[in-house]
Design a protein around this motif. Sequence first.
Motif, PDB file in Angstrom:
ATOM      1  N   LEU A 103      14.107  46.775  30.366  1.00  0.00           N
ATOM      2  CA  LEU A 103      12.958  46.369  31.427  1.00  0.00           C
ATOM      3  C   LEU A 103      12.274  44.941  29.867  1.00  0.00           C
ATOM      4  CD1 LEU A 103       9.922  47.357  32.628  1.00  0.00           C
ATOM      5  CD2 LEU A 103       9.261  47.097  30.436  1.00  0.00           C
ATOM      6  N   ILE A 104      12.338  46.049  28.905  1.00  0.00           N
ATOM      7  CA  ILE A 104      11.833  44.809  26.974  1.00  0.00           C
ATOM      8  C   ILE A 104      12.558  43.422  27.048  1.00  0.00           C
ATOM      9  CG2 ILE A 104      11.888  45.031  24.804  1.00  0.00           C
ATOM     10  CD1 ILE A 104      10.725  47.843  25.111  1.00  0.00           C
ATOM     11  N   TRP A 105      13.783  44.171  27.271  1.00  0.00           N
ATOM     12  CA  TRP A 105      14.632  42.498  26.940  1.00  0.00           C
ATOM     13  C   TRP A 105      14.729  41.501  27.785  1.00  0.00           C
ATOM     14  CZ3 TRP A 105      17.721  42.538  22.835  1.00  0.00           C
ATOM     15  CH2 TRP A 105      18.598  40.870  22.899  1.00  0.00           C
ATOM     16  N   ASP A 106      14.780  41.845  29.702  1.00  0.00           N
ATOM     17  CA  ASP A 106      14.318  41.371  30.095  1.00  0.00           C
ATOM     18  C   ASP A 106      12.984  40.267  30.412  1.00  0.00           C
ATOM     19  OD1 ASP A 106      17.274  41.675  31.273  1.00  0.00           O
ATOM     20  OD2 ASP A 106      16.634  42.703  32.640  1.00  0.00           O
ATOM     21  N   HIS A 107      11.816  41.188  30.556  1.00  0.00           N
ATOM     22  CA  HIS A 107      10.962  41.009  29.986  1.00  0.00           C
ATOM     23  C   HIS A 107       9.492  40.249  28.938  1.00  0.00           C
ATOM     24  CE1 HIS A 107      11.091  41.227  34.618  1.00  0.00           C
ATOM     25  NE2 HIS A 107      10.866  43.329  34.027  1.00  0.00           N
ATOM     26  N   PHE A 108      10.591  40.386  27.749  1.00  0.00           N
ATOM     27  CA  PHE A 108       8.567  40.405  26.638  1.00  0.00           C
ATOM     28  C   PHE A 108       9.422  39.763  25.557  1.00  0.00           C
ATOM     29  CE2 PHE A 108       7.374  44.107  29.088  1.00  0.00           C
ATOM     30  CZ  PHE A 108       6.059  44.421  28.569  1.00  0.00           C
ATOM     31  N   LEU A 109      10.621  39.192  26.087  1.00  0.00           N
ATOM     32  CA  LEU A 109      11.758  38.628  24.484  1.00  0.00           C
ATOM     33  C   LEU A 109      11.520  37.307  24.767  1.00  0.00           C
ATOM     34  CD1 LEU A 109      13.654  41.146  23.101  1.00  0.00           C
ATOM     35  CD2 LEU A 109      11.329  40.890  22.448  1.00  0.00           C
ATOM     36  N   SER A 110      11.334  36.409  25.909  1.00  0.00           N
ATOM     37  CA  SER A 110      10.820  35.315  26.156  1.00  0.00           C
ATOM     38  C   SER A 110      10.270  34.706  27.185  1.00  0.00           C
ATOM     39  CB  SER A 110      12.256  35.000  27.068  1.00  0.00           C
ATOM     40  OG  SER A 110      14.015  35.571  26.125  1.00  0.00           O
ATOM     41  N   TRP A 111       9.708  32.895  26.964  1.00  0.00           N
ATOM     42  CA  TRP A 111       8.766  32.169  27.789  1.00  0.00           C
ATOM     43  C   TRP A 111       9.321  31.280  27.562  1.00  0.00           C
ATOM     44  CZ3 TRP A 111       7.881  33.169  22.691  1.00  0.00           C
ATOM     45  CH2 TRP A 111       7.587  32.221  22.170  1.00  0.00           C
ATOM     46  N   GLU A 112       9.296  30.489  28.783  1.00  0.00           N
ATOM     47  CA  GLU A 112       9.247  28.903  28.884  1.00  0.00           C
ATOM     48  C   GLU A 112       7.976  28.192  27.744  1.00  0.00           C
ATOM     49  OE1 GLU A 112      11.230  27.287  29.956  1.00  0.00           O
ATOM     50  OE2 GLU A 112      12.752  28.900  30.752  1.00  0.00           O
ATOM     51  N   SER A 113       9.405  27.714  26.475  1.00  0.00           N
ATOM     52  CA  SER A 113       7.589  26.368  25.998  1.00  0.00           C
ATOM     53  C   SER A 113       7.232  25.816  26.679  1.00  0.00           C
ATOM     54  CB  SER A 113       8.295  26.316  24.403  1.00  0.00           C
ATOM     55  OG  SER A 113       9.527  27.187  24.457  1.00  0.00           O
TER      56      SER A 113
END
Length: 373
Positions: free
Chosen positions: A363-373
């Motif tokens: 869950l952390i890997w899929d949702h908390f480590l990336s975002w669209e700049s």
Amino acid sequence: MAYIPPHMRHTKDPQRPSPVPEMIVPKFNRKLNLGSSKHNADISGKIVYADPAIHRWFICGLDNDSSSPSVRFVEFSDDPVEHKKSTTINLARDNDKLCGNTSRSPWESIAENVWPDVLSACNIVKNEMEEKPTMVARFGHHLFRESDILSLENAKEGQVAESALSPLRRCFYTGVPPTYMGKIVNEVVPKIGVGFVENKDIYHVKLSDGTRQITCKCTVELNSVRHMVADMLCVHKNLDLRLALCSKSTLSALSDDEMNSIRILINSAIPDPEVKGGLRWPMGKSYSGDYTIVGVWHNEFKSYKSPSLKLKVRNVDRFIFKTGTGEATIEINLKLRRLVSEIQDGEIDTDSIYNGFNDNLRLIWDHFLSWES
């Protein structure tokens, strides 16, 4: 006239009342016992680690089909310490236990590498303390000194082993941009099943008596102690990951004189939005008895909760008096609520707990480590 920084300015009127809001006057709780004090105390405002403490460091997410993967270092302009400008260094893998060079997913590699340390730290704390510790995931960036990265650039053929990064002096910076916070609140919260709990606006006042550092909010506590830390540099992600097992002890063994000194310090605080940390003290009022103000934290946060997770999204304004430094940051913390209790209670088999831990990491890997700049 000499320049006086804002955080060092004091009112010219010594009789000016201190309009301290009720939220920062601690209601001291003397019912809980003082836990074990076996840790490496630090009264300078730095993080306290238990004795012994476990600290691991991994690189995660390297491409399995690449014989010489690359890690790119970029200058981090928001930190006062100089960091390396954009450069790319090829890494040669030399340790199969690192979170790369495997056929497994990154979160499965993290779980396998970290799990023995999680079990060990939980059992050590169970035998030494009455309070249950908490497992928290934090998100940010590993920062390295520019001089250290320059030495790696000069490595033979531009390649260095993954293990060469481990001993370098680094820090984990937990500040994240507003765009990331927006993604967490608007997109991630609905997906992971946590519901809104509350808004809070709290001042944490850090005090020291020369032998220990304590925090005043609604209770008097020893500083948080870290029993296990696992740091992951996450290649191809916007953010890196830290897993930390921490504990706190509520103080009850304070004398009447000590309690009175602490109350005097808290009641002398003057809210001031123009200074770092949001509080200041009149000249000569930053110490009382054996206690001295060493720092102040102004926390404004929202919390979300489910049976297994607790998410905290916060704006933090910090100031450390000894160093005269402070900053305002946005931070995201995710507490794994069930993990420690399930391990220490022993009512659920270890394999089931491990599977739940693995699910949390996915869950952390899929949702908390990336975002669209």
